[in-house]
Design an enzyme around this catalytic site. Structure first.
Site, short mmCIF file in Angstrom:
data_model
loop_
_atom_site.label_atom_id
_atom_site.label_comp_id
_atom_site.label_asym_id
_atom_site.label_seq_id
_atom_site.Cartn_x
_atom_site.Cartn_y
_atom_site.Cartn_z
N GLU A 42 0.76 -1.34 0.00
CA GLU A 42 0.03 -0.10 0.23
C GLU A 42 0.96 1.19 -0.05
OE1 GLU A 42 -3.09 0.04 -0.31
OE2 GLU A 42 -3.53 -2.12 -0.13
N CYS A 66 -8.05 -1.99 8.30
CA CYS A 66 -6.56 -2.05 7.57
C CYS A 66 -6.17 -0.59 7.41
CB CYS A 66 -6.54 -2.93 6.58
SG CYS A 66 -6.60 -4.47 6.83
N HIS A 70 -1.11 -5.44 2.18
CA HIS A 70 -2.28 -6.37 2.23
C HIS A 70 -1.81 -7.66 1.75
CE1 HIS A 70 -5.65 -3.36 2.73
NE2 HIS A 70 -6.01 -4.48 3.58
#
Length: 205
Positions: free
Chosen positions: A77, A140, A164
């Site tokens: 991310e 998250c 992730h």
């Protein structure tokens, strides 16, 4: 004593009786040079737990992991958004469909890890990997934003990012066209990421 690298995963949540990120933290617990923790899938509690770990361990870097149940890829991310926006209840039963995480905070924080390098090295290792600019609107992303916020506001020199991970093969066995990623493969990815962080920070293995 050299500061450790902080690694976190999440507890099972929703329909997911198993969270591979929690299993990975169990596998890596007690390894030299790392500290692992499994965080609650709760908006407020996860950020508080991360802040406490930061205070206790003073890590050299932090890498947080979460389950992306719909993905076939490891997703590095790049951005944490200042918004909770999910119809799904967290493990405390809380639903947030349009809430700022930090009302006075910036719209987004960027990862402070070398995302292109991490993606490239995992790809070279033969692992399915990509980058992402949206960590979702659930817990998250909330943790990613809260973690970056506490690091920034405390003016700490702690590189931090979020990854992730896809589900395990057995979690998608009834979904045609999906294969998942074995726990051994996921562990290989986590260890590779830790190795890259150590190298970048000049920390001996």
């Amino acid at each position: 004593m050299t500061a450790p690298i902080l690694l976190t995963g999440f507890q099972p949540f929703g329909d997911h009786a198993v969270n591979p990120t929690a299993l990975l933290m169990e596998r890596l617990a007690g390894e030299p040079g790392v500290v692992t923790a499994v965080l609650p899938v709760e908006y407020d509690a996860c950020g508080a737990a991360f802040a406490a770990l930061l205070e206790e361990h003073r890590p050299a870097a932090a890498l947080c992991f979460g389950l992306a149940a719909g993905s076939e890829y490891i997703k590095i991310e790049r951005l944490a958004w200042n918004r909770d926006e999910s119809e799904q209840a967290d493990n405390a039963g809380v639903v947030r469909t349009d809430d700022a995480i930090e009302p006075d905070g910036p719209t987004a924080y960027g990862s402070t890890l070398p995302v292109p390098t991490l993606v490239r090295e995992l790809a070279i290792a033969g692992l399915p990997v990509t980058f992402s600019d949206h960590a979702g609107g659930f817990v998250c992303n909330h943790l990613f934003y809260r973690a970056r916020h506490v690091i920034e506001t405390a003016d700490l020199d702690v590189p931090m990012g979020f990854v992730h991970l896809p589900p395990l093969p057995e979690q998608v066995a009834d979904q045609p066209g999906r294969s998942g990623l074995t726990l051994d493969q996921q562990e290989r990815a986590v260890r590779a990421l830790v190795g890259l962080l150590r190298q970048g920070l000049g920390i001996a293995a």
